[in-house]
Design a protein around this motif. Structure first.
Motif, PDB file in Angstrom:
ATOM      1  N   ASN A  34       0.817  -1.232   0.036  1.00 35.00           N
ATOM      2  CA  ASN A  34      -0.128  -0.055   0.142  1.00 35.00           C
ATOM      3  C   ASN A  34       0.944   1.306   0.010  1.00 35.00           C
ATOM      4  OD1 ASN A  34      -2.361  -1.406   0.018  1.00 35.00           O
ATOM      5  ND2 ASN A  34      -2.440  -1.384   1.979  1.00 35.00           N
ATOM      6  N   GLN A  35       2.129   1.307   0.414  1.00 31.29           N
ATOM      7  CA  GLN A  35       2.946   2.405   0.509  1.00 31.29           C
ATOM      8  C   GLN A  35       3.596   2.431  -1.166  1.00 31.29           C
ATOM      9  OE1 GLN A  35       5.779   1.647   3.535  1.00 31.29           O
ATOM     10  NE2 GLN A  35       4.114   2.067   5.177  1.00 31.29           N
ATOM     11  N   ILE A  36       3.628   1.326  -1.677  1.00 34.74           N
ATOM     12  CA  ILE A  36       4.488   1.707  -3.132  1.00 34.74           C
ATOM     13  C   ILE A  36       3.708   2.682  -4.017  1.00 34.74           C
ATOM     14  CG2 ILE A  36       4.876   0.378  -5.121  1.00 34.74           C
ATOM     15  CD1 ILE A  36       5.415  -1.973  -3.531  1.00 34.74           C
ATOM     16  N   PRO A  37       2.415   2.779  -4.395  1.00 33.65           N
ATOM     17  CA  PRO A  37       1.767   3.902  -5.158  1.00 33.65           C
ATOM     18  C   PRO A  37       2.245   5.307  -4.611  1.00 33.65           C
ATOM     19  CG  PRO A  37       0.153   2.482  -4.502  1.00 33.65           C
ATOM     20  CD  PRO A  37       1.318   2.007  -3.583  1.00 33.65           C
ATOM     21  N   ASP A  38       2.362   5.611  -3.468  1.00 37.15           N
ATOM     22  CA  ASP A  38       2.813   6.987  -3.173  1.00 37.15           C
ATOM     23  C   ASP A  38       4.187   7.302  -3.646  1.00 37.15           C
ATOM     24  OD1 ASP A  38       0.549   7.139  -1.868  1.00 37.15           O
ATOM     25  OD2 ASP A  38       1.038   6.571   0.252  1.00 37.15           O
ATOM     26  N   LEU A  39       5.069   6.299  -3.371  1.00 38.20           N
ATOM     27  CA  LEU A  39       6.531   6.260  -3.842  1.00 38.20           C
ATOM     28  C   LEU A  39       6.545   6.580  -5.283  1.00 38.20           C
ATOM     29  CD1 LEU A  39       8.103   4.037  -1.228  1.00 38.20           C
ATOM     30  CD2 LEU A  39       8.208   6.351  -1.150  1.00 38.20           C
ATOM     31  N   VAL A  40       5.676   5.846  -6.008  1.00 38.66           N
ATOM     32  CA  VAL A  40       5.773   5.854  -7.380  1.00 38.66           C
ATOM     33  C   VAL A  40       5.360   7.147  -8.154  1.00 38.66           C
ATOM     34  CG1 VAL A  40       4.804   4.854  -9.494  1.00 38.66           C
ATOM     35  CG2 VAL A  40       5.801   3.241  -7.840  1.00 38.66           C
ATOM     36  N   VAL A  41       4.380   7.674  -7.568  1.00 38.34           N
ATOM     37  CA  VAL A  41       3.843   8.816  -7.758  1.00 38.34           C
ATOM     38  C   VAL A  41       4.802  10.199  -7.550  1.00 38.34           C
ATOM     39  CG1 VAL A  41       2.146  10.876  -7.218  1.00 38.34           C
ATOM     40  CG2 VAL A  41       1.350   8.703  -7.635  1.00 38.34           C
ATOM     41  N   MET A  42       5.354  10.128  -6.181  1.00 36.65           N
ATOM     42  CA  MET A  42       6.531  10.989  -6.015  1.00 36.65           C
ATOM     43  C   MET A  42       7.936  10.931  -6.767  1.00 36.65           C
ATOM     44  SD  MET A  42       7.989  11.893  -2.284  1.00 36.65           S
ATOM     45  CE  MET A  42       9.006  10.563  -2.040  1.00 36.65           C
ATOM     46  N   SER A  43       7.958   9.558  -7.321  1.00 35.25           N
ATOM     47  CA  SER A  43       9.109   9.447  -8.073  1.00 35.25           C
ATOM     48  C   SER A  43       8.983   9.764  -9.492  1.00 35.25           C
ATOM     49  CB  SER A  43       9.380   7.830  -8.259  1.00 35.25           C
ATOM     50  OG  SER A  43       9.930   7.499  -7.032  1.00 35.25           O
ATOM     51  N   VAL A  44       7.825   9.592 -10.124  1.00 36.15           N
ATOM     52  CA  VAL A  44       7.483  10.069 -11.478  1.00 36.15           C
ATOM     53  C   VAL A  44       7.537  11.690 -11.353  1.00 36.15           C
ATOM     54  CG1 VAL A  44       5.673  10.321 -12.992  1.00 36.15           C
ATOM     55  CG2 VAL A  44       6.265   8.104 -12.132  1.00 36.15           C
ATOM     56  N   GLY A  45       6.801  12.148 -10.186  1.00 40.02           N
ATOM     57  CA  GLY A  45       6.945  13.650 -10.112  1.00 40.02           C
ATOM     58  C   GLY A  45       8.484  14.573 -10.008  1.00 40.02           C
ATOM     59  N   MET A  46       9.390  13.470  -9.508  1.00 35.86           N
ATOM     60  CA  MET A  46      10.579  14.056  -9.103  1.00 35.86           C
ATOM     61  C   MET A  46      11.431  13.762 -10.470  1.00 35.86           C
ATOM     62  SD  MET A  46      11.935  15.431  -6.962  1.00 35.86           S
ATOM     63  CE  MET A  46      13.584  16.076  -6.672  1.00 35.86           C
ATOM     64  N   THR A  47      10.840  12.794 -11.421  1.00 37.56           N
ATOM     65  CA  THR A  47      11.540  12.473 -12.774  1.00 37.56           C
ATOM     66  C   THR A  47      11.282  13.904 -13.552  1.00 37.56           C
ATOM     67  OG1 THR A  47      11.345  10.364 -12.469  1.00 37.56           O
ATOM     68  CG2 THR A  47      11.947  10.891 -14.821  1.00 37.56           C
ATOM     69  N   PHE A  48       9.951  14.192 -13.593  1.00 36.42           N
ATOM     70  CA  PHE A  48       9.483  15.368 -14.540  1.00 36.42           C
ATOM     71  C   PHE A  48      10.420  16.434 -13.974  1.00 36.42           C
ATOM     72  CE2 PHE A  48       5.558  13.272 -15.195  1.00 36.42           C
ATOM     73  CZ  PHE A  48       6.022  12.674 -16.413  1.00 36.42           C
ATOM     74  N   VAL A  49      10.573  16.790 -12.683  1.00 36.62           N
ATOM     75  CA  VAL A  49      11.359  18.011 -12.203  1.00 36.62           C
ATOM     76  C   VAL A  49      12.988  17.800 -12.615  1.00 36.62           C
ATOM     77  CG1 VAL A  49      11.989  19.090 -10.152  1.00 36.62           C
ATOM     78  CG2 VAL A  49       9.621  18.358 -10.013  1.00 36.62           C
ATOM     79  N   LEU A  50      13.313  16.739 -12.438  1.00 37.76           N
ATOM     80  CA  LEU A  50      14.702  16.767 -13.013  1.00 37.76           C
ATOM     81  C   LEU A  50      14.821  16.804 -14.566  1.00 37.76           C
ATOM     82  CD1 LEU A  50      15.931  13.586 -10.650  1.00 37.76           C
ATOM     83  CD2 LEU A  50      16.570  16.048 -10.578  1.00 37.76           C
ATOM     84  N   ILE A  51      13.927  16.330 -15.109  1.00 36.57           N
ATOM     85  CA  ILE A  51      14.094  16.439 -16.573  1.00 36.57           C
ATOM     86  C   ILE A  51      13.926  17.984 -17.023  1.00 36.57           C
ATOM     87  CG2 ILE A  51      12.662  16.268 -18.848  1.00 36.57           C
ATOM     88  CD1 ILE A  51      11.881  13.466 -17.725  1.00 36.57           C
ATOM     89  N   ILE A  52      13.089  18.808 -16.533  1.00 35.25           N
ATOM     90  CA  ILE A  52      13.042  20.117 -16.721  1.00 35.25           C
ATOM     91  C   ILE A  52      14.147  20.954 -16.105  1.00 35.25           C
ATOM     92  CG2 ILE A  52      10.541  20.267 -17.196  1.00 35.25           C
ATOM     93  CD1 ILE A  52      10.201  21.588 -14.599  1.00 35.25           C
ATOM     94  N   ALA A  53      15.105  20.268 -15.577  1.00 36.10           N
ATOM     95  CA  ALA A  53      16.289  20.844 -14.986  1.00 36.10           C
ATOM     96  C   ALA A  53      15.886  21.847 -13.615  1.00 36.10           C
ATOM     97  CB  ALA A  53      17.126  21.746 -15.902  1.00 36.10           C
TER      98      ALA A  53
END
Length: 135
Positions: free
Chosen positions: A62-81
């Motif tokens: 049950n804790q995995i979806p929260d971490l996945v959403v946060m990881s995807v959001g962090m990936t977008f933040v890193l992509i846009i520098a």
């Protein structure tokens, strides 16, 4: 004559790589992590009779979806520098606001989720505006 025999040997044998097969395929990076995971599961299973239960693994799942959403959001933040380290604090604030609204103020699920979104968006905007002012 020794030069010819050396040349003939090198032509018949395939070249040997200096790295082992696990290193060339990239598995050796994860073998240590897998070993540590197995060791921790064994240790916690021995120390606690409640560790290897359905409830424990369903809580972890049950804790995995929260971490996945946060990881995807962090990936977008890193992509846009735009390095933004406030993602974890925004997630924690949203969880805290939702919990307080649902448990202490007895709000329903939808109003509590909306308050989570409102305060999370407000904190994100304030962090982003402060970061853009410092650039």
């Amino acid at each position: 004559m020794t030069l010819q025999t050396t040349t003939q040997k090198s032509q018949t044998e395939p070249p040997k790589s200096a790295k082992p097969i696990g290193t060339r395929l990239g598995f050796s990076n994860y073998l240590g992590l897998l070993g540590a995971l197995i060791a921790m599961i064994a240790l916690f299973s021995v120390l606690s009779s409640h560790f290897l239960t359905y409830d424990t693994f369903s809580t972890i799942a049950n804790q995995i979806p929260d971490l996945v959403v946060m990881s995807v959001g962090m990936t977008f933040v890193l992509i846009i520098a735009g390095i933004d380290l406030s993602v974890g604090s925004v997630l924690a604030l949203g969880a805290a606001v939702t919990s307080v609204a649902a448990l202490q103020w007895h709000w329903g699920a939808l109003p509590a989720a909306h308050s989570c979104g409102y305060w999370g968006l407000r904190l994100s905007v304030s962090c982003s505006s402060a970061r853009s002012r410092w650039r």
